[in-house]
Design an enzyme around this catalytic site. Structure first.
Site, PDB file in Angstrom:
ATOM      1  CE1 TYR A 143      -3.670   2.552   0.615  1.00 35.38           C
ATOM      2  CE2 TYR A 143      -2.633   3.062   2.088  1.00 35.38           C
ATOM      3  CZ  TYR A 143      -3.315   3.146   1.886  1.00 35.38           C
ATOM      4  OH  TYR A 143      -4.691   4.649   1.242  1.00 35.38           O
ATOM      5  CG  ASP A 235       5.785   3.910   1.491  1.00 35.74           C
ATOM      6  OD1 ASP A 235       5.973   4.296   1.907  1.00 35.74           O
ATOM      7  OD2 ASP A 235       4.143   3.229   1.190  1.00 35.74           O
ATOM      8  CE  LYS A 264      -0.360   5.605   8.354  1.00 33.69           C
ATOM      9  NZ  LYS A 264       0.067   4.637   6.744  1.00 33.69           N
TER      10      LYS A 264
END
Ligand code: PLP
Length: 446
Positions: A143, A235, A264
């Site tokens: 994702y 990522d 995040k």
């Protein structure tokens, strides 16, 4: 447990917000989501006043939990009081950039943005620009946010958009391969090598996992990229400053990516993203280069203060020792429980995240626990049964998780991931008592 206030808020929300939420996974809990009133350490309290041990932790950003250390709180409040943003540069952006460049081996320069999605969008654009190529290799079950280039599914035989509204042209430029499968990656490069701008990979698959890389996998991707003139993009939106401490997953695996995307944790609970990497590439962003990249809120001073003070707190305190220790206790405890109550399930995770997957790959009962999380060790007696790629989780009993297990945990005052695909996150706000109470609840609910 009374949920009347949450129920009534959800009822109102359904009239004015699609699915009653602003991000789709939040609507996954059955029969309806609880609405949070406030956080407290490792806990949250909902609109009805119920208190829960919270393993969602904002879906990853809250490494320190819901309570901010005093210095962090003071930094945020003074930043906000001085005016939330300017559209002009400020010192705190430089300080945060310096901190990240100092600690993350593959990052020489960085551009802050406002979400992980924005970071991966810009990283793909940059990789395409510097290579003059269009194709991006991604991992099935990975994702990278809500973006066109990666909302694509398929395999070597063909790809299609995984959401309506994504043009077929994007699917044609995306090459999904199975994670942890060196031969599949080699085959993709054999077929498309000349056209591959980048490989975009989560160092640990964490949005449909948790799946650890097999030994040498990322090094193999690094070599493939070098041989074919493609960029390797890590990522690290979830793994950044969680796996491998302040050096991130790239230091843990000793792999040197060309670009790294963050989100995040680096925003300390405020909206954030970032693209870091080698100077020769990052400098190609406007205005030093000609690859367009911009954002009104990018480098927001409140976010920068929150992110930087969070990381400084981690550098000066036993944060990683604490969260990784509790993570280990959870995985060990769960492995023992599963052996008794649900031998067909699998405990996964590493560092400070964990999950119980409601299936095994080999159908055999789980053997000895992996004390520090799954390392994909071929000598481990669980090796055959652990998920090797995120897509293995499709085979899990997702309905049982959503309809029976998760509500049973909620009734006992424990919030676990909102669906079977997301991870559970340990924070500095959690305690050993939280771990023990959670393990008891698992016993009850399984
Ligand atoms: C969460 C996540 C994203 C998207 O970040 P947003 O801030 O939600 O846009 C991208 N990549 C990974 C690995 C993520 O976990």
């Amino acid at each position: 447990m009374n949920h009347e206030a949450s129920r009534s808020l959800y009822d109102r929300a359904l009239s004015v917000m699609p699915g009653g939420v602003n991000s789709s996974v939040r609507a996954a809990p059955q029969p309806y989501p609880i609405f949070v009133d406030h956080g407290d350490g490792g806990h949250v309290v909902d609109a009805d006043g119920n208190r829960y041990i919270d393993w969602i932790q904002g879906l990853g950003p809250l490494l320190l939990g819901h309570d901010m250390p005093e210095k962090l709180q003071a930094a945020i409040q003074s930043r906000a009081a001085e005016g939330p943003m300017y559209g002009m540069p400020s010192e705190i952006e430089v300080e945060h950039a310096e901190f990240v460049c100092r600690h993350v081996p593959g990052v020489e320069m960085i551009r802050f943005v406002n979400s992980g999605t924005e970071a991966t969008v810009s990283a793909c654009r940059l990789a395409r620009a510097v290579t003059g190529r269009d194709k991006i290799v991604i991992m099935q079950g990975g994702y990278h946010g809500a973006q066109e280039s990666t909302l694509v599914e398929g395999d070597a035989d063909g790809t299609e958009p995984s959401s309506p509204g994504v043009p077929q042209a994007f699917a044609e430029n995306t090459v999904p391969v199975p994670f942890n499968d060196p031969e599949a990656a080699e085959a993709a490069f054999e077929k498309h090598g000349e056209d591959i701008a980048a490989v975009l990979v989560e160092p640990v698959q964490a949005n449909m996992g948790i799946v650890y890389p097999v030994d040498g996998y990322h090094g193999m991707l690094r070599n493939l990229c070098d041989e074919h003139g493609s960029l390797l993009i890590f990522d690290e939106v979830i793994t950044g400053f969680r796996v491998g401490g302040l050096g991130c997953a790239q230091s843990e695996f000793d792999v040197d990516p060309d670009l790294t995307t963050f989100g995040k944790i680096i925003g300390g609970g405020f909206p954030v993203g970032a693209i870091g990497g080698k100077t020769e590439y990052i400098e190609q962003f406007t205005p030093s280069g000609d690859v367009f990249q911009a954002g009104t809120f990018s480098g927001n001073p409140v976010t920068m203060a929150a992110g930087l003070e969070t990381l400084r707190f981690c550098a000066e305190n036993d944060v990683y020792e604490h969260v990784n220790g509790l993570g280990r206790q959870l995985r060990e405890g769960l492995s023992e429980i599963v052996a008794d109550y649900a031998p067909e399930y699998t405990v996964v995770g590493s560092d400070s995240f964990f999950k119980l997957v409601f299936t095994r790959c080999d159908g055999e009962p789980q053997g000895e626990s992996c004390r520090n999380g799954c390392r994909q060790d071929p000598d481990c007696d669980r090796y055959g049964g652990c998920p090797k790629r995120g897509t293995d989780i499709y085979r899990a009993e997702t309905d049982r998780y959503a309809r029976l297990f998760r509500p049973a945990m909620r009734e006992q005052g424990i919030l676990v991931s909102q669906n079977q695909f997301e991870s559970n996150f340990v924070s500095y706000g959690h305690t050993e008592a939280d771990v023990e109470e959670t393990l008891e609840a698992y016993k009850e609910a399984l």
